[in-house]
Design a protein around this motif. Structure first.
Motif, PDB file in Angstrom:
ATOM      1  N   HIS A 124       0.865  -1.128   0.139  1.00 60.10           N
ATOM      2  CA  HIS A 124       0.174  -0.103   0.025  1.00 60.10           C
ATOM      3  C   HIS A 124       0.764   1.191   0.040  1.00 60.10           C
ATOM      4  O   HIS A 124       1.294   1.998   1.051  1.00 60.10           O
ATOM      5  CB  HIS A 124      -0.727   0.026   1.280  1.00 60.10           C
ATOM      6  N   CYS A 125       1.261   1.750  -1.368  1.00 60.67           N
ATOM      7  CA  CYS A 125       2.020   2.798  -1.238  1.00 60.67           C
ATOM      8  C   CYS A 125       3.117   3.120  -0.295  1.00 60.67           C
ATOM      9  O   CYS A 125       3.293   4.200   0.241  1.00 60.67           O
ATOM     10  CB  CYS A 125       1.125   4.121  -1.117  1.00 60.67           C
ATOM     11  N   ILE A 126       3.984   2.135  -0.237  1.00 61.89           N
ATOM     12  CA  ILE A 126       5.292   1.990   0.778  1.00 61.89           C
ATOM     13  C   ILE A 126       6.361   2.724   0.148  1.00 61.89           C
ATOM     14  O   ILE A 126       6.343   3.040  -1.122  1.00 61.89           O
ATOM     15  CB  ILE A 126       5.491   0.633   1.288  1.00 61.89           C
ATOM     16  N   PRO A 127       7.229   3.306   0.967  1.00 64.36           N
ATOM     17  CA  PRO A 127       8.152   4.238   0.314  1.00 64.36           C
ATOM     18  C   PRO A 127       8.761   3.465  -0.724  1.00 64.36           C
ATOM     19  O   PRO A 127       9.409   2.245  -0.670  1.00 64.36           O
ATOM     20  CB  PRO A 127       9.204   4.272   1.710  1.00 64.36           C
ATOM     21  N   PHE A 128       9.312   4.168  -1.688  1.00 65.31           N
ATOM     22  CA  PHE A 128      10.087   3.550  -2.852  1.00 65.31           C
ATOM     23  C   PHE A 128      11.456   3.046  -2.280  1.00 65.31           C
ATOM     24  O   PHE A 128      11.745   1.893  -2.938  1.00 65.31           O
ATOM     25  CB  PHE A 128      10.572   4.762  -4.008  1.00 65.31           C
ATOM     26  N   GLU A 129      12.004   3.562  -1.264  1.00 64.87           N
ATOM     27  CA  GLU A 129      13.497   3.199  -0.780  1.00 64.87           C
ATOM     28  C   GLU A 129      13.144   1.829  -0.180  1.00 64.87           C
ATOM     29  O   GLU A 129      13.965   0.846  -0.445  1.00 64.87           O
ATOM     30  CB  GLU A 129      13.644   3.913   0.321  1.00 64.87           C
ATOM     31  N   VAL A 130      11.897   1.352   0.218  1.00 67.25           N
ATOM     32  CA  VAL A 130      11.446  -0.038   0.828  1.00 67.25           C
ATOM     33  C   VAL A 130      11.416  -0.783  -0.310  1.00 67.25           C
ATOM     34  O   VAL A 130      12.042  -2.074  -0.400  1.00 67.25           O
ATOM     35  CB  VAL A 130      10.467  -0.077   1.746  1.00 67.25           C
ATOM     36  N   LEU A 131      10.735  -0.264  -1.377  1.00 67.52           N
ATOM     37  CA  LEU A 131      10.555  -1.472  -2.666  1.00 67.52           C
ATOM     38  C   LEU A 131      12.003  -1.752  -3.192  1.00 67.52           C
ATOM     39  O   LEU A 131      12.198  -2.831  -3.615  1.00 67.52           O
ATOM     40  CB  LEU A 131       9.728  -0.768  -3.568  1.00 67.52           C
ATOM     41  N   LYS A 132      12.946  -0.807  -3.380  1.00 63.39           N
ATOM     42  CA  LYS A 132      14.188  -0.792  -4.056  1.00 63.39           C
ATOM     43  C   LYS A 132      14.794  -2.140  -3.219  1.00 63.39           C
ATOM     44  O   LYS A 132      15.850  -2.807  -3.888  1.00 63.39           O
ATOM     45  CB  LYS A 132      14.952   0.248  -3.954  1.00 63.39           C
ATOM     46  N   LYS A 133      14.666  -2.357  -2.105  1.00 61.96           N
ATOM     47  CA  LYS A 133      15.397  -3.188  -1.240  1.00 61.96           C
ATOM     48  C   LYS A 133      15.085  -4.671  -1.696  1.00 61.96           C
ATOM     49  O   LYS A 133      15.907  -5.593  -1.342  1.00 61.96           O
ATOM     50  CB  LYS A 133      15.425  -3.057   0.325  1.00 61.96           C
ATOM     51  N   ARG A 134      13.870  -4.924  -2.130  1.00 64.60           N
ATOM     52  CA  ARG A 134      13.371  -6.336  -2.750  1.00 64.60           C
ATOM     53  C   ARG A 134      13.195  -7.032  -1.865  1.00 64.60           C
ATOM     54  O   ARG A 134      12.336  -8.346  -2.037  1.00 64.60           O
ATOM     55  CB  ARG A 134      14.197  -6.834  -3.824  1.00 64.60           C
ATOM     56  N   ASP A 135      13.443  -6.824  -0.424  1.00 65.09           N
ATOM     57  CA  ASP A 135      13.355  -7.868   0.548  1.00 65.09           C
ATOM     58  C   ASP A 135      11.704  -8.012   0.801  1.00 65.09           C
ATOM     59  O   ASP A 135      11.169  -9.245   1.147  1.00 65.09           O
ATOM     60  CB  ASP A 135      13.868  -7.475   1.924  1.00 65.09           C
ATOM     61  N   ILE A 136      10.793  -6.919   0.612  1.00 67.04           N
ATOM     62  CA  ILE A 136       9.531  -7.056   0.868  1.00 67.04           C
ATOM     63  C   ILE A 136       8.746  -8.195  -0.172  1.00 67.04           C
ATOM     64  O   ILE A 136       7.875  -8.653   0.270  1.00 67.04           O
ATOM     65  CB  ILE A 136       8.749  -5.783   0.802  1.00 67.04           C
ATOM     66  N   PHE A 137       9.305  -8.069  -1.262  1.00 66.53           N
ATOM     67  CA  PHE A 137       8.851  -9.120  -2.189  1.00 66.53           C
ATOM     68  C   PHE A 137       8.789 -10.699  -1.977  1.00 66.53           C
ATOM     69  O   PHE A 137       8.266 -11.553  -1.912  1.00 66.53           O
ATOM     70  CB  PHE A 137       9.215  -8.723  -3.534  1.00 66.53           C
ATOM     71  N   ASP A 138      10.354 -10.851  -1.241  1.00 63.30           N
ATOM     72  CA  ASP A 138      10.559 -12.176  -1.034  1.00 63.30           C
ATOM     73  C   ASP A 138       9.614 -12.544   0.273  1.00 63.30           C
ATOM     74  O   ASP A 138       9.301 -13.877   0.546  1.00 63.30           O
ATOM     75  CB  ASP A 138      12.074 -12.265  -0.641  1.00 63.30           C
ATOM     76  N   ARG A 139       9.349 -11.608   1.201  1.00 63.32           N
ATOM     77  CA  ARG A 139       8.301 -12.040   2.104  1.00 63.32           C
ATOM     78  C   ARG A 139       7.123 -12.352   1.639  1.00 63.32           C
ATOM     79  O   ARG A 139       6.370 -13.164   2.212  1.00 63.32           O
ATOM     80  CB  ARG A 139       8.483 -10.763   3.156  1.00 63.32           C
ATOM     81  N   LEU A 140       6.547 -11.542   0.643  1.00 61.10           N
ATOM     82  CA  LEU A 140       5.417 -11.800   0.118  1.00 61.10           C
ATOM     83  C   LEU A 140       5.488 -13.342  -0.602  1.00 61.10           C
ATOM     84  O   LEU A 140       4.310 -13.885  -0.392  1.00 61.10           O
ATOM     85  CB  LEU A 140       4.903 -10.883  -0.928  1.00 61.10           C
ATOM     86  N   ASP A 141       6.426 -13.612  -1.236  1.00 64.81           N
ATOM     87  CA  ASP A 141       6.689 -14.914  -1.689  1.00 64.81           C
ATOM     88  C   ASP A 141       6.508 -16.006  -0.874  1.00 64.81           C
ATOM     89  O   ASP A 141       5.692 -17.116  -1.084  1.00 64.81           O
ATOM     90  CB  ASP A 141       7.949 -15.057  -2.422  1.00 64.81           C
ATOM     91  N   GLU A 142       7.142 -15.753   0.314  1.00 64.59           N
ATOM     92  CA  GLU A 142       6.928 -16.797   1.410  1.00 64.59           C
ATOM     93  C   GLU A 142       5.346 -16.799   2.020  1.00 64.59           C
ATOM     94  O   GLU A 142       5.116 -17.813   2.259  1.00 64.59           O
ATOM     95  CB  GLU A 142       7.764 -16.203   2.634  1.00 64.59           C
ATOM     96  N   LEU A 143       4.713 -15.520   2.239  1.00 65.77           N
ATOM     97  CA  LEU A 143       3.515 -15.726   2.610  1.00 65.77           C
ATOM     98  C   LEU A 143       2.758 -16.560   1.454  1.00 65.77           C
ATOM     99  O   LEU A 143       1.577 -17.344   1.945  1.00 65.77           O
ATOM    100  CB  LEU A 143       2.782 -14.439   2.770  1.00 65.77           C
ATOM    101  N   GLN A 144       2.667 -16.285   0.202  1.00 63.58           N
ATOM    102  CA  GLN A 144       2.012 -16.982  -0.636  1.00 63.58           C
ATOM    103  C   GLN A 144       2.322 -18.378  -0.785  1.00 63.58           C
ATOM    104  O   GLN A 144       1.474 -19.196  -0.900  1.00 63.58           O
ATOM    105  CB  GLN A 144       2.491 -16.579  -1.968  1.00 63.58           C
ATOM    106  N   ALA A 145       3.474 -18.865  -0.542  1.00 69.44           N
ATOM    107  CA  ALA A 145       3.779 -20.459  -0.300  1.00 69.44           C
ATOM    108  C   ALA A 145       3.346 -20.898   0.873  1.00 69.44           C
ATOM    109  O   ALA A 145       2.988 -22.320   0.914  1.00 69.44           O
ATOM    110  CB  ALA A 145       5.416 -20.197  -0.327  1.00 69.44           C
ATOM    111  N   GLU A 146       2.964 -20.134   1.836  1.00 65.22           N
ATOM    112  CA  GLU A 146       2.421 -20.646   3.030  1.00 65.22           C
ATOM    113  C   GLU A 146       0.946 -21.039   2.979  1.00 65.22           C
ATOM    114  O   GLU A 146       0.378 -21.404   3.622  1.00 65.22           O
ATOM    115  CB  GLU A 146       2.886 -19.943   4.249  1.00 65.22           C
ATOM    116  N   GLY A 147       0.429 -20.031   1.857  1.00 61.09           N
ATOM    117  CA  GLY A 147      -1.098 -20.085   1.632  1.00 61.09           C
ATOM    118  C   GLY A 147      -1.709 -19.147   2.318  1.00 61.09           C
ATOM    119  O   GLY A 147      -3.044 -19.176   2.432  1.00 61.09           O
ATOM    120  N   GLN A 148      -1.163 -18.174   3.193  1.00 62.50           N
ATOM    121  CA  GLN A 148      -1.716 -17.058   3.581  1.00 62.50           C
ATOM    122  C   GLN A 148      -2.481 -15.980   2.742  1.00 62.50           C
ATOM    123  O   GLN A 148      -3.329 -15.628   3.191  1.00 62.50           O
ATOM    124  CB  GLN A 148      -0.729 -16.243   4.727  1.00 62.50           C
ATOM    125  N   ILE A 149      -1.732 -15.846   1.651  1.00 60.36           N
ATOM    126  CA  ILE A 149      -2.193 -15.293   0.371  1.00 60.36           C
ATOM    127  C   ILE A 149      -2.274 -16.015  -0.700  1.00 60.36           C
ATOM    128  O   ILE A 149      -1.438 -16.663  -1.011  1.00 60.36           O
ATOM    129  CB  ILE A 149      -1.386 -13.813   0.284  1.00 60.36           C
TER     130      ILE A 149
END
Length: 331
Positions: A124-149
């Motif tokens: 949700h419109c998180i700071p671009f600096e956070v997006l650029k680190k890419r870690d947030i996408f890895d965490r989303l991948d993990e939640l998806q793999a767990e079936g949470q999303i």
């Protein structure tokens, strides 16, 4: 009620079918003025009656109120897709995007939505600096793999942020401000989104109500309405309110569209929504509604014939020459 069945379009990477017109549920949190549970219930029931099966909300809309209303009234249906968002909540924004914070937020959203799995979770419109680190996408991948999303995407402020998110292979959707008063995505973003099978969710298609044509320069809004407290970007990005225009300039520009470009057979709402729907890259247009009748009006736009190529060209020129120079905030 609309006589024509509302069409659906697939959000390909997510395997979800979204109604071409969705219901944006920001207003159910009270950020467009106070709203009663009774009115919210009537709006949601009308949306279902009209064939809407895509509902977009966020954890921060009314501090969870919007999610709770969706959970109470429609979440048990297995034929609806509910998207929510993460990233602007207290204790998260602007710099606490840890995996534990993300997981806890998702669990709270699941509780409010009364669902074990979230169909589509959007940053949700998180700071671009956070997006650029890419870690947030890895965490989303993990939640998806767990079936949470089931799937994930991003709601962004700028074209640059959208183009960055497309590069992550599992991003299923991009939610962007897209309307007659914010047209820049048509230039290159849409081509890239289609090439990468990323769906576009057009938000604020009526520019916070400006494109209804009902406002005047003297219009006033409740204290709790973002069109009051954020009119100059005091609470969040100014581009979220009236697409970055001042109320006075916005009313002036919409009056010009109404007088010079709108076909006589269409209302301003129909013109604005049909314009969004005419772009093939757009999977769904999420229009808000503060009354049930507005839901029906929104849905009717999807049954109208596409606008002519010449009208699209005229409206693009109008945006470039007369609107864009007055838009505040990053685009």
């Amino acid at each position: 009620m609309s006589d024509d069945a509302l069409e659906f379009q697939q959000l390909k990477k997510a395997g979800l079918q979204l109604s071409r017109i969705g219901l944006g549920c920001w207003q159910l949190g009270g950020d467009f003025g106070e709203i009663s549970d009774e009115t919210a219930h009537k709006i949601l029931m009308r949306a279902l009656e009209e064939g809407i099966r895509f509902f977009d909300t966020a954890d921060v809309y009314g501090a969870g109120q919007s999610e709770r209303l969706l959970g109470r009234y429609i979440s048990q249906r297995d034929d609806v897709v509910i998207a929510t968002k993460y990233g602007r909540g207290q204790g998260t924004y602007p710099d606490n995007y840890s995996f534990n914070n993300l997981r806890d937020s998702v669990l709270r959203s699941q509780d409010r939505l009364e669902r074990d799995t979230i169909d589509l979770l959007q940053l949700h419109c998180i700071p671009f600096e956070v997006l650029k680190k890419r870690d947030i996408f890895d965490r989303l991948d993990e939640l998806q793999a767990e079936g949470q999303i089931k799937s994930f995407g991003a709601s962004v402020e700028t074209i640059e942020e959208a183009e960055f998110c497309i590069k992550h292979g599992n991003v299923a959707s991009l939610q962007i401000i897209f309307n007659l008063l914010r047209q820049d995505a048509t230039r290159s973003l849409f081509d890239s989104a289609q090439k990468n099978e990323v769906g576009i969710i057009a938000r604020l298609p009526l520019a916070s109500g400006l494109l209804t044509g009902k406002f005047s320069a003297d219009s006033t809004f409740e204290d709790s309405d973002h069109r009051n407290f954020n009119k100059d970007g005091d609470a969040f990005n100014v581009g979220e309110t009236f697409s970055g225009l001042t109320l006075e300039k916005g009313v002036e520009l919409v009056s010009k569209i109404n007088a010079n470009y709108k076909p006589d057979a269409l209302s301003m709402v129909q013109l604005a929504l049909r314009w969004c729907l005419d772009h093939p890259a757009v999977t769904s247009v999420i229009a808000g509604a503060s009354k049930p009748d507005q839901v029906s009006q929104n849905v009717h736009a999807a049954a109208l014939d596409p606008l002519s190529d010449s009208l699209h060209e005229q409206l693009e020129t109008f945006y470039r020459d007369e609107v864009k120079p007055h838009v505040r905030g990053e685009i």
